[in-house]
Design an enzyme around this catalytic site. Structure first.
Site, short mmCIF file in Angstrom:
data_model
loop_
_atom_site.label_atom_id
_atom_site.label_comp_id
_atom_site.label_asym_id
_atom_site.label_seq_id
_atom_site.Cartn_x
_atom_site.Cartn_y
_atom_site.Cartn_z
N LYS A 1 0.83 -1.21 0.00
CA LYS A 1 0.00 0.00 0.00
C LYS A 1 0.87 1.26 0.00
O LYS A 1 0.57 2.23 -0.69
CB LYS A 1 -0.93 0.00 1.21
CG LYS A 1 -2.05 -1.04 1.11
CD LYS A 1 -2.80 -1.17 2.43
CE LYS A 1 -3.89 -2.23 2.31
NZ LYS A 1 -4.55 -2.53 3.58
N GLN B 1 -4.93 -2.11 9.93
CA GLN B 1 -4.69 -3.43 9.35
C GLN B 1 -5.16 -4.53 10.29
O GLN B 1 -4.80 -4.54 11.47
CB GLN B 1 -3.19 -3.60 9.03
CG GLN B 1 -2.84 -4.89 8.31
CD GLN B 1 -3.48 -4.98 6.93
OE1 GLN B 1 -3.58 -4.01 6.21
NE2 GLN B 1 -3.92 -6.17 6.57
N ASP C 1 -11.44 2.05 4.06
CA ASP C 1 -11.68 0.61 3.95
C ASP C 1 -13.17 0.32 3.79
O ASP C 1 -13.56 -0.76 3.36
CB ASP C 1 -11.16 -0.12 5.20
CG ASP C 1 -9.85 -0.85 4.93
OD1 ASP C 1 -9.57 -1.14 3.75
OD2 ASP C 1 -9.12 -1.14 5.90
#
Length: 294
Positions: free
Chosen positions: A52, A96, A119
């Site tokens: 990312k 995460q 997200d």
């Protein structure tokens, strides 16, 4: 049979975002800034977050990686989230997963500012998605929609079968494929571990989206001719013939199912690369919304 090439499409999207960032810089505007929090040293998570960061560099985004130890307390993580929520320089961020056992994942995801939840996991954003309102769509489902769109795969009036009901892929896909518009307007059946006679259901499907995580689950005898296959599964399977000692396998028996399919995603190189591309797209959208509000 057409391969739905996620690697190519994701690169196209990154090129498009790069051009938009150049235009922002030319106007003297602040470029998008994506942050990621990682707690602990999980190898797969570190690899994913690293990719990312590299993707941000490629398109010209600012990026911040917040590394926290595996002994981090829930309070410490929530304090860090509050800090990112209040930082006007950060447009979007991700936490995460998975998180260590001492941290309540649900409490953490609820603490994320929905306006920075690139997200798309916050209940506010999930609810807006279900109501067809403008919001952040979770990156993997967003990537699947983009693949279907760019390849012009017809979805209206089709029977879509989704295998798996996770909050990250299966459930949002079942909502999105049934929404008004394109891609959408299909009749959706959501299947899962308690579904009986699954072959009877999949063999009637025009489109199958499998996010089960069981290698080679979907066999050729379970699908009809000209089916569209979206394989979200990604599992490491031991293989002594490879240098790494394993190979990446999807939910679909690709060799045999591809002979019957009209469109199919490969694994790797299908849905996977699209996830990061759409995370970048969500961050760009977040930046544009914040600028409009300002």
């Amino acid at each position: 049979m057409t391969i739905l090439d996620g690697k190519k499409v994701s690169n196209d999207i990154k090129d498009e975002i790069t051009e938009q960032v150049k235009k922002m810089k030319a106007k003297g505007e602040r470029v998008p800034h994506l942050a990621a929090i990682i707690v602990g040293n999980d190898g797969a998570s570190l690899t994913y977050v690293g990719s990312k960061v590299r993707a941000c560099e490629r398109v010209g985004f600012e990026s911040t990686l917040v590394k926290m130890s595996s002994t981090t307390s829930e309070v410490e993580l929530l304090d860090k989230i509050k800090e990112l929520n209040n930082n006007p320089q950060i447009d979007g961020y991700i936490v995460q997963l998975p998180l260590p056992d001492q941290i309540d994942t649900q409490k953490v995801l609820l603490a994320v500012n929905p306006d920075k939840d690139v997200d798309g996991f916050h209940p506010t954003n999930f609810g807006k998605m279900a109501l067809d309102m403008t919001t952040f769509i979770p990156a993997t489902p967003f990537g699947i929609l983009e693949l279907l769109d760019r390849y012009g795969v017809e979805t209206s009036g089709k029977h879509t079968v989704v295998i798996g009901r996770s909050h990250i892929v299966g459930r949002p896909m079942s909502i999105l494929m049934g929404r008004k518009g394109f891609p959408g307007n299909s009749t959706v059946t959501l299947t899962h571990s308690h579904t009986k006679n699954i072959t009877q259901i999949t063999s009637q499907a025009d489109i199958i989206i499998s996010a089960l995580g069981v290698p080679n689950f979907l066999k050729a005898e379970m699908v009809k001719d000209d089916v569209v296959i979206i394989d979200v599964g990604i599992t490491r399977v031991a293989d002594d013939t490879t240098e790494k000692g394993y190979r990446i396998t999807g939910d679909v028996d690709f060799v045999n199912v591809s002979k019957k399919a009209s469109y199919i995603t490969p694994v790797p190189g299908g849905v996977g690369p699209m996830t990061i591309a759409m995370l970048l797209k969500n961050t760009l959208l977040a930046c544009e919304r914040h600028r409009t509000k300002a």
